[in-house]
Design a protein around this motif. Structure first.
Motif, PDB file in Angstrom:
ATOM      1  N   GLY A 157      -1.121   8.436   1.517  1.00  0.00           N
ATOM      2  CA  GLY A 157      -1.401   7.000   1.893  1.00  0.00           C
ATOM      3  C   GLY A 157      -1.135   5.876   0.861  1.00  0.00           C
ATOM      4  O   GLY A 157      -0.632   5.031   1.063  1.00  0.00           O
TER       5      GLY A 157
ATOM      6  N   THR B 258       1.129   2.932   1.970  1.00  0.00           N
ATOM      7  CA  THR B 258       0.497   1.493   1.750  1.00  0.00           C
ATOM      8  C   THR B 258       1.270   0.747   0.882  1.00  0.00           C
ATOM      9  O   THR B 258       1.532  -0.532   1.108  1.00  0.00           O
TER      10      THR B 258
ATOM     11  N   GLY C 196       3.049  -2.694   2.613  1.00  0.00           N
ATOM     12  CA  GLY C 196       2.622  -3.899   2.098  1.00  0.00           C
ATOM     13  C   GLY C 196       4.007  -4.669   1.553  1.00  0.00           C
ATOM     14  O   GLY C 196       4.002  -5.874   1.401  1.00  0.00           O
TER      15      GLY C 196
ATOM     16  N   THR D 174      -5.091   5.923   7.784  1.00  0.00           N
ATOM     17  CA  THR D 174      -5.484   5.589   6.393  1.00  0.00           C
ATOM     18  C   THR D 174      -5.025   4.369   5.466  1.00  0.00           C
ATOM     19  O   THR D 174      -5.743   3.739   4.819  1.00  0.00           O
ATOM     20  N   VAL D 175      -3.729   3.971   5.800  1.00  0.00           N
ATOM     21  CA  VAL D 175      -3.219   2.708   5.346  1.00  0.00           C
ATOM     22  C   VAL D 175      -3.959   1.602   5.925  1.00  0.00           C
ATOM     23  O   VAL D 175      -4.630   0.486   5.017  1.00  0.00           O
ATOM     24  N   VAL D 176      -4.340   1.403   7.118  1.00  0.00           N
ATOM     25  CA  VAL D 176      -4.951   0.344   7.855  1.00  0.00           C
ATOM     26  C   VAL D 176      -6.382   0.151   7.159  1.00  0.00           C
ATOM     27  O   VAL D 176      -6.888  -0.598   6.695  1.00  0.00           O
TER      28      VAL D 176
ATOM     29  N   ILE E 264      -3.792  -2.694   4.109  1.00  0.00           N
ATOM     30  CA  ILE E 264      -2.219  -2.525   3.854  1.00  0.00           C
ATOM     31  C   ILE E 264      -2.032  -3.323   2.380  1.00  0.00           C
ATOM     32  O   ILE E 264      -2.289  -4.451   2.257  1.00  0.00           O
TER      33      ILE E 264
ATOM     34  N   SER F 214      -3.232  -2.116  -0.298  1.00  0.00           N
ATOM     35  CA  SER F 214      -4.090  -1.723  -1.428  1.00  0.00           C
ATOM     36  C   SER F 214      -3.998  -0.210  -1.781  1.00  0.00           C
ATOM     37  O   SER F 214      -4.537   0.431  -0.942  1.00  0.00           O
TER      38      SER F 214
ATOM     39  N   ALA G 285      -6.057   2.830  -0.054  1.00  0.00           N
ATOM     40  CA  ALA G 285      -5.579   3.885   0.778  1.00  0.00           C
ATOM     41  C   ALA G 285      -6.057   5.129   0.109  1.00  0.00           C
ATOM     42  O   ALA G 285      -6.513   6.165   0.777  1.00  0.00           O
TER      43      ALA G 285
END
Lengths: 295, 261, 326
Positions: free
Chosen positions: A23, A27, A31, A229-231, A235, A237, A241
């Protein structure tokens, strides 16, 4: 009861660790490049198969296999970025998403064509189960624990102490500000793919190792877990994550505990992840740690 | 008062963009909304048209409370807004842009094109004529078939004005209509604004920075600074108002000091 | 050439028409209203499952079951749409694909209701093989007999099916083509580009988007049911997310913003899809039948990337009107 709960917590932490590592890479690229990479799961599958070739085919140990997978996947991620994603930047969110879907399909089915649909295992000494009284740790899990203990702090250091790491985080956090501060966005973008690819390399091997068996559908199965996980972490950070992965892993495992009003039937664990993802996107797209951005 | 704003407030993450603002706009007037940058003028327009919702306060339009209304309902009530950067539809032709905005189109309901084709066609013909008429007034007729994306900045502003008129509004909010527009076109726009009130009885509220322009064309001026209304009255009154001078000069002073250092 | 007989052409034609209908459902949502629905397959799945369950378990007559299938698809559209319609484009894509996967996952894991991983055949439990399309086949026979009576030549079931789905596709295309050029279509076109501008001139944006979502769900559900009826059996794996991307590829191949490009896209796609299954000339002959499926998907992925990169307007589309940069 407690016995079961302790085992679930351990399982959750281990799954969570793998999600967290993958993640962090995902992420940052999401991002920085503002892209939902639907092929990210396939990068993990690719890593697992490279690991397989090195581990079983070339009879190297799991560490060498992981290193090989990391290098190969980082290269793959960079290649896709340079050849496809960067030239087509600016086509818009939907177009890029469709392109990543296409890339994912190509990767997955290429692996199906080359490796076949049968399940495979990485060569880990299946006999060594660690019985720690309260919990039992399978060989796959122990490998995962050891690798995480090495890789996670290393990743953390890379992101917080090195110039590369700091600039990646800066661009993921606020692209315009980073540009004004003189950071070469293009170059950092490429580094981010190398970084994410490398972490996906580790993630793929670890997933295969923890699950025990895998086939070319591995990546597709975990894609949503990675998205969640990412959300969840916000996104862009990396720290988010990292935490988000553990939270998700724990939530999925512990939710099956009987102590929680009977517990969720284990087969519904992925549904939990889907529901969490959809609810987050609707009500709190910035996740636990991101800032609410005005879209 | 056609439009009454009472004690309106809106905070964004700790910053009070609009703070207990109150003012009124009389029917058939041309009212200017002025103030230094960041005073909250565009936020005010966003609040009036329902693009953002106020934290507290009241907005009354033609006697009706509209502070909780959706943007499209505000428009249908007769209060329409022209944007600072024209929001025209670049992938549609100029004529389509105009026809889109007409009120009461039975054809806009799903399936009507099949169920009542004659009625839809009739209304389309009416709307087309109305659009052509307005395009003529705005001197854009020759561009009717062109994609709106090919229009220049000034032409886009005219198109957006025309589109707004298609809605048959009672009041139009103009957000810096003269910004970035060549003087010749600015003249034209000004003429149109005056004509709106004279010929169609449309009330106009206009955000502008060109003070000479404002003073020459408005009946009434409302001054905002830091989110609140600090003065309101005729152009002459406002120009002489100490607080207004303070607000503008204050900015000027700070700018001079910053330049000097 | 081995494989190129009437049977192949009929199969390709039926597939093309049904996929065209599926793509039309997506067209209404994506090309008309600008909603990037990556979970279109969910509408197909719930409609087919509802229809099959009602026929198999409740012995409902097929036409009624099909109607209920459409209603279930509409219910799903409402369930998804109410929270998700205001999401940003890529979030909507992720949320819809997650929803689609959830539907498939539930279908896989509720065997008492859906037959589980074995699919429709197992709906009545492990002892009985369940069929839901007997009514469809009976109707096809009647239609085939009728045509044979009129023309004097014998007509196969598949030929009857091809005719029926062709007519359905044509009717739907004509219906929506007119609506696209009506004021209703104009509002959607405006919303697609700039919904704030559309709202500023009095259009109720969410209502229009919801209409598009529901219409797309109905059309998609219909295509799912037709496919299920024609093939006779289905399982959760038939409703994998890839099906949604077949629809996207069809739109992209033909031309994303031209409704009459859909049949062209569907024909091209169908040739790719059925060709890899049935044709045996080089280089296809290098792959055995098991691998063909993977080859097909690989080519589909490749086509997606190539067309999105090099010719996003497809064969017939108009680049000026293309609206992807959001």
């Amino acid at each position: 009861m407690v016995h079961v709960l302790a085992q679930l917590i351990v399982n959750g932490l281990i799954t969570g660790a793998v999600l967290a590592l993958t993640g962090v890479g995902a992420t940052l690229v999401f991002g920085i490049h503002r892209i939902a990479n639907f092929a990210h799961g396939e990068y993990l599958t690719f890593a697992a198969y490279v690991g397989l070739v090195i581990n079983v085919g070339l009879r190297q140990n799991i560490v060498v296999a992981t290193v090989g997978a990391v290098l190969a996947t980082a290269t793959l991620a960079l290649a896709v970025h340079l050849l496809v994603l960067r030239p087509l930047r600016g086509r818009g969110l939907v177009a890029m998403s469709l392109i990543t879907v296409g890339i994912g399909l190509m990767l997955r089915d290429l692996l199906f064509l080359i490796a076949g649909p049968q399940i495979s295992t990485l060569g880990i000494d299946e006999l060594r189960v660690y019985d720690l009284g309260l919990v039992r740790i399978s060989p796959g899990q122990s490998v995962a624990i050891v690798m995480t203990l090495i890789v996670a702090p290393a990743t953390g250091l890379l992101l917080s102490r090195t110039a590369v790491g700091k600039s990646m985080r800066a661009v993921a956090d606020n692209r315009d500000l980073a540009a004004i501060a003189g950071i070469d966005i293009d170059r950092v973008g490429a580094y981010a793919w190398i970084f994410a690819g490398g972490l996906a390399g580790i993630g793929g091997v670890l997933f295969a190792v923890v699950q025990g068996t895998f086939d070319p559908n591995l990546g597709f199965q975990v894609l949503f877990l990675i998205f969640t996980t990412v959300v969840l972490g916000g996104i862009g950070s990396a720290g988010g994550a990292m935490v988000g992965g553990f939270v998700l892993g724990l939530a999925m495992e512990v939710s099956t505990w009987e102590g929680l009003a009977g517990g969720l039937a284990p087969k519904y664990k992925p549904v939990l992840a889907f529901v969490v993802l959809i609810l987050l996107l609707i009500y709190r797209p910035q996740g636990l740690f991101g800032r609410a951005r005005i879209v | 008062m056609l439009l009454e704003v009472v004690d309106l407030s809106k905070t964004f993450g700790g910053i009070a963009a609009v703070s207990h603002a109150s003012f009124g706009v009389a029917e058939r007037s041309i009212t200017a909304l002025i103030g230094p940058n960041g005073a909250g003028k565009t936020t005010m327009f966003n609040l009036l048209t329902g693009l953002i919702r106020a934290d507290s306060g009241m907005i009354r339009f033609a006697g009706r409370s509209i502070e909780r209304l959706r943007t499209d309902l505000v428009a249908r009530a007769g209060l329409v807004r022209v944007f600072q950067s024209p929001r025209i539809l670049t992938r549609m032709t100029v004529r389509e842009n105009m026809m889109l905005a007409a009120k009461d189109q039975p054809g806009e309901r799903f399936g009507m094109a099949w169920m009542a084709p004659a009625r839809v066609a009739r209304r389309e013909a009416e709307i087309r004529a109305q659009a052509e008429n307005l395009l003529g007034l705005l001197r854009l007729s020759h561009l009717a078939e062109a994609f709106a994306g090919t229009l220049s900045g000034g032409q886009r502003k005219l198109l957006e004005l025309g589109r707004t008129l298609m809605v048959e509004p009672r009041m139009i909010l103009l957000d810096e209509p003269m910004a970035g527009v060549a003087p010749v076109l600015a003249e034209q726009l000004l003429e149109h604004v005056k004509m709106l009130r004279a010929q169609r009885g449309i009330t106009v509220c206009i955000i502008e920075h060109d003070l000479d322009l404002i003073m020459s064309v408005s009946d009434h001026v409302v001054v905002m600074d830091e989110g609140t209304v600090i003065a309101s009255g005729s152009p002459a009154e406002v120009q002489a108002d100490g607080r207004v001078i303070e607000a503008y000069i204050g900015r000027l002073d700070a700018a001079v000091v910053a330049d000097a250092s | 050439m081995a494989g190129l007989d009437l049977g192949f052409f009929l199969f390709a034609a039926i597939t093309a028409c049904i996929f065209a209908i599926m793509a039309l459902g997506l067209y209404v949502q994506f090309s008309l209203a600008g909603l990037p629905n990556f979970g279109h397959v969910a509408f197909m799945a719930v409609a087919s499952y509802a229809m099959a369950i009602l026929v198999v378990r409740l012995s409902l007559p097929l036409p009624l079951a099909m109607l209920c299938g459409l209603l279930v698809a509409v219910a799903l559209a409402l369930l998804l749409g109410i929270p998700c319609l205001r999401l940003r484009a890529d979030y909507l894509a992720i949320a819809t694909v997650a929803a689609g996967e959830m539907v498939r996952y539930l279908a896989m894991n509720l065997p008492d209701l859906t037959g589980g991983p074995l699919g429709s055949m197992a709906m009545l439990g492990p002892d009985q093989v369940a069929f839901y399309n007997l009514g469809w086949q009976a109707m096809l026979d009647r239609v085939a007999a009728g045509i044979a009576h009129v023309t004097g030549t014998p007509v196969s079931r598949d030929a009857a099916a091809a005719l029926i789905v062709f007519v359905v596709m044509l009717l739907l295309l004509v219906f929506f083509a007119r609506l696209e050029h009506s004021p209703w279509g104009r509002v959607l076109k405006a919303i697609r580009e700039d919904d704030v501008a559309a709202a500023s001139v009095g259009k109720h944006v969410v209502a229009y988007k919801m209409q598009a979502l529901i219409l797309g769900a109905i059309i998609g559900g219909l295509s799912g049911m037709l496919l299920a009826l024609q093939i006779g059996v289905f399982s959760p794996d038939d409703y994998a997310p890839t099906l949604t991307f077949y629809a996207y590829l069809i739109l992209i191949l033909g031309g994303m913003n031209r409704i009459w490009a859909i049949p062209l896209g569907a024909i091209l796609f169908s040739l790719l899809y059925t060709g890899t299954r049935f044709l045996s000339f080089f280089p296809l002959s290098l792959f055995d039948s098991g691998s063909r499926a993977f080859l097909r998907l690989f080519l589909i992925g490749l086509m997606l990337v190539l067309f999105m990169a090099l010719r996003p307007q497809g064969v017939l589309g108009d680049r000026r009107q293309l609206l992807l940069e959001k």
